[in-house]
Design a protein around this motif. Sequence first.
Motif: not given
Ligand code: SF4
Length: 151
Positions: A11-13, A20, A45, A101, A104, A107
């Motif tokens: 997950s990119a965050c 986010r 996404p 993550k 979420s 995710c």
């Molecule tokens: S959808 Fe939300 S939890 Fe998943 S990578 Fe993007 S910001 Fe992070």
Amino acid sequence: MSSAKKRVIISACILGEYCRYDGKTKKISAVEEAYRGWEIIPFCPEAPLFGTPRERINVVDVNGEHRIITDETNVDVTKKLREEIERFCKEHPHADAIVLKSKSPSCGYGTTPILDKDKNELAKGNGIAADIFNLFYKNVQIQDENQFISE
Ligand code: SF4
């Protein structure tokens, strides 16, 4: 001589992207460190579809089906998200590990609140991406950032 690296979707965050819904990140350095030497494929996404910051979304049980619905405006964005996630899967058909993550609506894996239409929590479950990844990357265990954080 070729030496194909193993691939991990993260997950990119968690990787430090400010993607986010509230415009913040959730960087957990230990995750990236654990996969040093691997090819890291960032995944988010929501940001490309809805921008950052954006309205919060929730997983809502609608007649036994999990739908993704915006928190204030009550728009069902399930189809859009599913298409975006499936596009990502086609673009990245192979993964050796996945770290998503927690909590979420996209995710989370077993940690995402599943709400009823009045936003009462019914249970914890999967976000839509975790559900799709589970089917698509069949033999790859999905982990979340909590497995990399030492108390
Ligand atoms: S959808 Fe939300 S939890 Fe998943 S990578 Fe993007 S910001 Fe992070």
